[in-house]
Design a protein around this motif. Structure first.
Motif, short mmCIF file in Angstrom:
data_model
loop_
_atom_site.label_atom_id
_atom_site.label_comp_id
_atom_site.label_asym_id
_atom_site.label_seq_id
_atom_site.Cartn_x
_atom_site.Cartn_y
_atom_site.Cartn_z
N VAL A 102 42.19 93.23 1.08
CA VAL A 102 42.82 93.68 2.33
C VAL A 102 43.06 92.50 3.26
O VAL A 102 44.12 92.37 3.89
CB VAL A 102 41.95 94.75 3.02
CG1 VAL A 102 42.46 95.03 4.43
CG2 VAL A 102 41.93 96.02 2.19
N LEU A 103 42.07 91.59 3.34
CA LEU A 103 42.23 90.39 4.16
C LEU A 103 43.39 89.54 3.67
O LEU A 103 44.17 89.00 4.48
CB LEU A 103 40.93 89.59 4.14
CG LEU A 103 40.94 88.27 4.93
CD1 LEU A 103 41.20 88.53 6.40
CD2 LEU A 103 39.61 87.54 4.74
N LEU A 104 43.53 89.42 2.36
CA LEU A 104 44.64 88.65 1.79
C LEU A 104 45.98 89.28 2.16
O LEU A 104 46.93 88.59 2.56
CB LEU A 104 44.48 88.58 0.27
CG LEU A 104 45.60 87.91 -0.53
CD1 LEU A 104 45.84 86.48 -0.05
CD2 LEU A 104 45.25 87.92 -2.02
N ALA A 105 46.07 90.60 2.03
CA ALA A 105 47.32 91.29 2.37
C ALA A 105 47.63 91.16 3.86
O ALA A 105 48.79 90.94 4.25
CB ALA A 105 47.23 92.76 1.97
N LEU A 160 51.38 88.54 0.86
CA LEU A 160 51.23 90.00 0.96
C LEU A 160 51.28 90.64 -0.42
O LEU A 160 50.48 91.54 -0.73
CB LEU A 160 52.32 90.57 1.86
CG LEU A 160 52.40 92.10 1.98
CD1 LEU A 160 51.10 92.66 2.54
CD2 LEU A 160 53.58 92.51 2.85
N LEU A 161 52.19 90.20 -1.25
CA LEU A 161 52.29 90.73 -2.61
C LEU A 161 51.02 90.45 -3.41
O LEU A 161 50.53 91.32 -4.14
CB LEU A 161 53.50 90.12 -3.31
CG LEU A 161 53.73 90.55 -4.78
CD1 LEU A 161 53.87 92.05 -4.89
CD2 LEU A 161 54.95 89.85 -5.36
N ALA A 162 50.46 89.25 -3.25
CA ALA A 162 49.22 88.92 -3.94
C ALA A 162 48.09 89.85 -3.49
O ALA A 162 47.28 90.30 -4.30
CB ALA A 162 48.85 87.47 -3.68
N GLY A 163 48.04 90.15 -2.19
CA GLY A 163 47.02 91.06 -1.69
C GLY A 163 47.19 92.47 -2.20
O GLY A 163 46.20 93.14 -2.56
N LEU A 164 48.41 92.94 -2.28
CA LEU A 164 48.66 94.29 -2.81
C LEU A 164 48.29 94.38 -4.30
O LEU A 164 47.76 95.40 -4.76
CB LEU A 164 50.13 94.67 -2.59
CG LEU A 164 50.57 94.80 -1.12
CD1 LEU A 164 52.05 95.11 -1.04
CD2 LEU A 164 49.75 95.87 -0.42
N LEU A 165 48.59 93.33 -5.04
CA LEU A 165 48.20 93.30 -6.45
C LEU A 165 46.68 93.30 -6.60
O LEU A 165 46.14 93.96 -7.50
CB LEU A 165 48.80 92.08 -7.14
CG LEU A 165 50.31 92.11 -7.40
CD1 LEU A 165 50.78 90.75 -7.91
CD2 LEU A 165 50.65 93.20 -8.42
N ALA A 166 46.00 92.58 -5.72
CA ALA A 166 44.54 92.56 -5.76
C ALA A 166 43.97 93.94 -5.44
O ALA A 166 42.96 94.36 -6.03
CB ALA A 166 44.00 91.52 -4.79
#
Length: 216
Positions: A102-105, A160-166
């Motif tokens: 969530v923090l990444l996104a 944001l895409l990396a966070g959603l994938l995570a």
């Protein structure tokens, strides 16, 4: 008369596990690429020229320029936070991994918002115009902006895409903590084989191991 069973077929279970593993590997590769590239793009963009204009000094036009870091420091800061969160995803598990994802996104979303707001901001050049002219009420003239703020926004989208994938596939990714636990856990010490004093080869092996074959 036939019977209907609810027991899943072994082939279906194998196919499902194989598909999950493939999705995990693919999502992991894409997330790593997007996260690292997004952070790099955002950091690079903030070091470029975002806007330019002129200030009236002694009756003439004095050229002024502002880099992204002059306009706002938020995209660069959030890009670093996002990159750290991307690495931290592999150091935590379960609820911790969700929090870090969530923090990444949010880092990506914040980078996008800050970059887009900075694309039309003139406060940095107004401040430079006031310093150059010596007039605190002076403002920049002939203001124009470059495309670099939007490049920073693209970097935020990748984060944001990396966070959603995570968030979606993080449960399928490996964790560094598990690897370290397996590698760092104390292993039971093997008991040395008994030494037969009547067998010279056993005596020599004990000596090679640094043991005293004559001890009790």
């Amino acid at each position: 008369m036939g019977y209907v069973t609810a027991v899943p077929h072994p082939r279906s279970e194998a196919a499902g596990s194989t598909g999950s593993a493939r999705a995990g590997r693919l999502s992991l590769a894409v997330a790593l690429l997007c996260g690292a590239l997004g952070a790099a793009v955002a950091l690079l963009a903030t070091r470029q020229q975002w806007s330019e204009g002129t200030a009236t000094v002694a009756g003439g036009a004095f050229p002024l320029t502002a880099q992204g870091s002059d306009v706002t420091g938020v995209p660069a800061a959030l890009a670093i936070v996002g990159l750290a969160a991307l690495v931290a995803v592999f150091a935590v598990r379960r609820a911790g991994r969700v929090v870090v994802a969530v923090l990444l996104a949010l880092s990506g979303a914040g980078t996008v918002a800050a970059a887009l707001l900075g694309a039309s901001d003139s406060s940095a050049l107004d401040e430079k115009a006031a310093q150059a002219s010596g007039d605190t009420s002076a403002s920049v003239d002939a203001l124009s902006h470059t495309a670099w703020p939007y490049v920073a926004a693209v970097g935020g989208v990748l984060l944001l895409l990396a966070g959603l994938l995570a968030l979606r596939y993080g449960r399928l990714w490996p964790a560094m903590s598990g690897r370290y636990e397996r590698g760092g856990a104390p292993q039971p010490r093997r008991k040395a084989p008994a030494v037969d004093p009547d067998r010279p080869e056993d005596l020599w092996k004990a000596l090679d191991r640094g043991e005293d074959p004559t001890g009790a």
